[in-house]
Design an enzyme around this catalytic site. Sequence first.
Site, PDB file in Angstrom:
ATOM      1  N   THR A  27      34.423 -38.780  10.799  1.00  0.00           N
ATOM      2  CA  THR A  27      34.521 -38.425  12.235  1.00  0.00           C
ATOM      3  C   THR A  27      34.571 -39.698  13.087  1.00  0.00           C
ATOM      4  O   THR A  27      35.241 -39.730  14.114  1.00  0.00           O
ATOM      5  CB  THR A  27      33.330 -37.549  12.686  1.00  0.00           C
ATOM      6  OG1 THR A  27      32.102 -38.200  12.323  1.00  0.00           O
ATOM      7  CG2 THR A  27      33.406 -36.169  12.059  1.00  0.00           C
ATOM      8  N   HIS A 122      37.479 -33.106  -3.936  1.00  0.00           N
ATOM      9  CA  HIS A 122      38.413 -32.112  -3.398  1.00  0.00           C
ATOM     10  C   HIS A 122      39.830 -32.641  -3.299  1.00  0.00           C
ATOM     11  O   HIS A 122      40.648 -32.078  -2.576  1.00  0.00           O
ATOM     12  CB  HIS A 122      37.910 -31.601  -2.038  1.00  0.00           C
ATOM     13  CG  HIS A 122      36.626 -30.846  -2.156  1.00  0.00           C
ATOM     14  ND1 HIS A 122      35.763 -30.651  -1.099  1.00  0.00           N
ATOM     15  CD2 HIS A 122      36.032 -30.264  -3.223  1.00  0.00           C
ATOM     16  CE1 HIS A 122      34.721 -29.956  -1.512  1.00  0.00           C
ATOM     17  NE2 HIS A 122      34.844 -29.724  -2.791  1.00  0.00           N
TER      18      HIS A 122
HETATM   19  C1  BV8 Z   1      35.469 -22.838  -6.633  1.00  0.00           C
HETATM   20  C2  BV8 Z   1      39.903 -29.109   0.780  1.00  0.00           C
HETATM   21  C3  BV8 Z   1      35.608 -21.769  -8.736  1.00  0.00           C
HETATM   22  C4  BV8 Z   1      40.583 -28.288   1.798  1.00  0.00           C
HETATM   23  C5  BV8 Z   1      37.740 -28.068   0.618  1.00  0.00           C
HETATM   24  C6  BV8 Z   1      35.168 -16.729  -3.018  1.00  0.00           C
HETATM   25  C7  BV8 Z   1      36.165 -17.043  -3.934  1.00  0.00           C
HETATM   26  C8  BV8 Z   1      36.197 -18.276  -4.590  1.00  0.00           C
HETATM   27  C9  BV8 Z   1      35.200 -19.208  -4.323  1.00  0.00           C
HETATM   28  C10 BV8 Z   1      34.232 -18.884  -3.396  1.00  0.00           C
HETATM   29  C11 BV8 Z   1      34.188 -17.670  -2.748  1.00  0.00           C
HETATM   30  N1  BV8 Z   1      33.113 -17.671  -1.904  1.00  0.00           N
HETATM   31  C12 BV8 Z   1      32.470 -18.858  -1.994  1.00  0.00           C
HETATM   32  C13 BV8 Z   1      33.126 -19.587  -2.899  1.00  0.00           C
HETATM   33  C14 BV8 Z   1      32.802 -20.909  -3.306  1.00  0.00           C
HETATM   34  C15 BV8 Z   1      33.579 -21.828  -2.348  1.00  0.00           C
HETATM   35  C16 BV8 Z   1      32.583 -22.247  -1.307  1.00  0.00           C
HETATM   36  O1  BV8 Z   1      31.716 -23.059  -1.606  1.00  0.00           O
HETATM   37  N2  BV8 Z   1      32.702 -21.699  -0.084  1.00  0.00           N
HETATM   38  C17 BV8 Z   1      31.757 -22.082   0.940  1.00  0.00           C
HETATM   39  C18 BV8 Z   1      32.453 -22.037   2.308  1.00  0.00           C
HETATM   40  C19 BV8 Z   1      30.555 -21.146   0.870  1.00  0.00           C
HETATM   41  N3  BV8 Z   1      34.015 -22.948  -3.168  1.00  0.00           N
HETATM   42  C20 BV8 Z   1      35.254 -22.959  -3.688  1.00  0.00           C
HETATM   43  O2  BV8 Z   1      36.110 -22.126  -3.482  1.00  0.00           O
HETATM   44  C21 BV8 Z   1      35.501 -24.146  -4.601  1.00  0.00           C
HETATM   45  N4  BV8 Z   1      36.103 -23.684  -5.819  1.00  0.00           N
HETATM   46  O3  BV8 Z   1      34.398 -22.356  -6.391  1.00  0.00           O
HETATM   47  O4  BV8 Z   1      36.211 -22.591  -7.779  1.00  0.00           O
HETATM   48  C22 BV8 Z   1      36.221 -20.435  -8.541  1.00  0.00           C
HETATM   49  C23 BV8 Z   1      37.600 -20.311  -8.708  1.00  0.00           C
HETATM   50  C24 BV8 Z   1      38.166 -19.053  -8.553  1.00  0.00           C
HETATM   51  C25 BV8 Z   1      37.370 -17.945  -8.189  1.00  0.00           C
HETATM   52  C26 BV8 Z   1      35.986 -18.115  -7.998  1.00  0.00           C
HETATM   53  C27 BV8 Z   1      35.417 -19.365  -8.154  1.00  0.00           C
HETATM   54  C28 BV8 Z   1      36.476 -25.098  -3.935  1.00  0.00           C
HETATM   55  C29 BV8 Z   1      35.809 -25.723  -2.733  1.00  0.00           C
HETATM   56  C30 BV8 Z   1      36.725 -26.802  -2.172  1.00  0.00           C
HETATM   57  C31 BV8 Z   1      37.411 -26.256  -0.958  1.00  0.00           C
HETATM   58  N5  BV8 Z   1      38.189 -27.324  -0.348  1.00  0.00           N
HETATM   59  N6  BV8 Z   1      38.485 -29.049   1.099  1.00  0.00           N
HETATM   60  C32 BV8 Z   1      40.049 -28.688   3.101  1.00  0.00           C
HETATM   61  O5  BV8 Z   1      40.030 -29.918   3.355  1.00  0.00           O
HETATM   62  O6  BV8 Z   1      39.558 -27.791   3.821  1.00  0.00           O
HETATM   63  S1  BV8 Z   1      36.181 -27.819   1.238  1.00  0.00           S
HETATM   64  C33 BV8 Z   1      35.962 -28.508   2.768  1.00  0.00           C
HETATM   65  O7  BV8 Z   1      34.536 -28.417   3.025  1.00  0.00           O
HETATM   66  C34 BV8 Z   1      36.225 -30.018   2.864  1.00  0.00           C
HETATM   67  O8  BV8 Z   1      36.569 -30.616   1.634  1.00  0.00           O
HETATM   68  C35 BV8 Z   1      34.877 -30.582   3.281  1.00  0.00           C
HETATM   69  O9  BV8 Z   1      34.709 -31.861   2.881  1.00  0.00           O
HETATM   70  C36 BV8 Z   1      34.004 -29.653   2.562  1.00  0.00           C
HETATM   71  C37 BV8 Z   1      32.561 -29.693   2.840  1.00  0.00           C
HETATM   72  O10 BV8 Z   1      32.393 -29.783   4.223  1.00  0.00           O
HETATM   73  P1  BV8 Z   1      31.644 -31.109   4.730  1.00  0.00           P
HETATM   74  O11 BV8 Z   1      32.361 -32.298   4.186  1.00  0.00           O
HETATM   75  O12 BV8 Z   1      30.187 -31.005   4.414  1.00  0.00           O
HETATM   76  O13 BV8 Z   1      31.920 -31.061   6.273  1.00  0.00           O
HETATM   77  P2  BV8 Z   1      31.093 -30.217   7.345  1.00  0.00           P
HETATM   78  O14 BV8 Z   1      31.899 -30.202   8.602  1.00  0.00           O
HETATM   79  O15 BV8 Z   1      30.654 -28.922   6.744  1.00  0.00           O
HETATM   80  O16 BV8 Z   1      29.769 -31.085   7.584  1.00  0.00           O
HETATM   81  C38 BV8 Z   1      29.886 -32.378   8.177  1.00  0.00           C
HETATM   82  C39 BV8 Z   1      28.467 -32.806   8.487  1.00  0.00           C
HETATM   83  O17 BV8 Z   1      28.491 -34.151   8.951  1.00  0.00           O
HETATM   84  C40 BV8 Z   1      27.821 -31.974   9.581  1.00  0.00           C
HETATM   85  O18 BV8 Z   1      26.528 -31.590   9.134  1.00  0.00           O
HETATM   86  C41 BV8 Z   1      27.716 -32.926  10.783  1.00  0.00           C
HETATM   87  O19 BV8 Z   1      26.519 -32.738  11.509  1.00  0.00           O
HETATM   88  C42 BV8 Z   1      27.700 -34.274  10.125  1.00  0.00           C
HETATM   89  N7  BV8 Z   1      28.335 -35.338  10.878  1.00  0.00           N
HETATM   90  C43 BV8 Z   1      29.508 -35.277  11.558  1.00  0.00           C
HETATM   91  N8  BV8 Z   1      29.803 -36.497  12.029  1.00  0.00           N
HETATM   92  C44 BV8 Z   1      28.800 -37.343  11.646  1.00  0.00           C
HETATM   93  C45 BV8 Z   1      27.865 -36.605  10.907  1.00  0.00           C
HETATM   94  N9  BV8 Z   1      26.744 -37.150  10.400  1.00  0.00           N
HETATM   95  C46 BV8 Z   1      26.547 -38.459  10.592  1.00  0.00           C
HETATM   96  N10 BV8 Z   1      27.414 -39.246  11.288  1.00  0.00           N
HETATM   97  C47 BV8 Z   1      28.538 -38.718  11.827  1.00  0.00           C
HETATM   98  N11 BV8 Z   1      29.370 -39.521  12.512  1.00  0.00           N
END
Ligand code: BV8
Length: 245
Positions: A27, A122
Amino acid sequence: MTDIEKLAEILSNSTSAVFFGGAGMSTESGIPDFRSASGIYNQKLNQTFSPEEMASHRFFVSHPEEFFAFYRERFVYLDAKPNAGHLALAELERRGILSAVITQNIDGLHQIAGSRVVYELHGSIRRNYCVECGAKYDVSFVMNNKPVPHCTRCGGVVKPDVVLYGEHLDNDNISNSIRAIANADTLIVGGTSLIVYPAAGLIDYFRGRHLILINKTATHADADAELVIREPIGETLSKAVALIE
Ligand code: BV8
Ligand code: ZN
């Protein structure tokens, strides 16, 4: 002793520290995160589909035109530059303090900053491949070939090497990350909400002495951390590295 001084002291005594990070790391490079108030998933982009649906494998297959429009608009920031945090981690690797960066980000900024051991859980926008024949393409090919980029060799769809929801993570990345975390003396978790699995579950393999959380908002791992810093991570890492003589 301030938090930054404590962080610097822990790092100066570490020889196999590992960084585990997410969108919050970028960010400060101008790339919005996902789940903050200003994050990508909170912007009303499309009436019909949620951002997380649009970043899923199913959507990539069923709505390729909308997928690529969303992807180009929301995931590719080619003019973003590494920030002080990326550079600080690369410096820690050069000094033999940090052994690996494990990131959920797909922007490639850690490598541009000079980090050499980077596990991209990812994937990366910089790698793209034909789903039929495997031919490789760079990100400009995907950005310029609208609405859907097709392979010049076989006509197959060219897909970013990015793990979409519902897709499996690369096994080598997972085993390399588990090994690095299991062998780490210090684990810094930063810029991530620890909501996405299986990535977030990897930090449970940590057995070392110092768990440090650097995140603007609370995470479920805070309770286990020796040090929780609620400040911008780029600035924080950079100030800590500057204190290490
Ligand atoms: C999987 C690429 C097995 C694309 C990403 C239903 C069907 C299938 C799977 C699921 C399902 N339901 C749930 C799942 C599991 C799912 C999952 O975890 N969902 C979550 C939403 C609950 N996972 C998957 O699907 C994974 N695969 O499970 O495969 C499977 C296969 C088939 C069938 C069943 C199972 C794949 C997950 C990967 C998805 N791709 N990225 C894209 O870029 O969107 S995920 C996406 O979220 C990004 O990669 C990102 O990096 C990642 C995590 O988010 P964060 O990086 O943590 O970012 P976020 O904004 O959340 O947080 C940032 C933090 O930083 C905040 O707290 C903020 O306060 C802080 N911050 C901000 N700025 C600063 C800071 N702190 C300090 N300083 C700053 N300057
Ligand atoms: Zn092809």
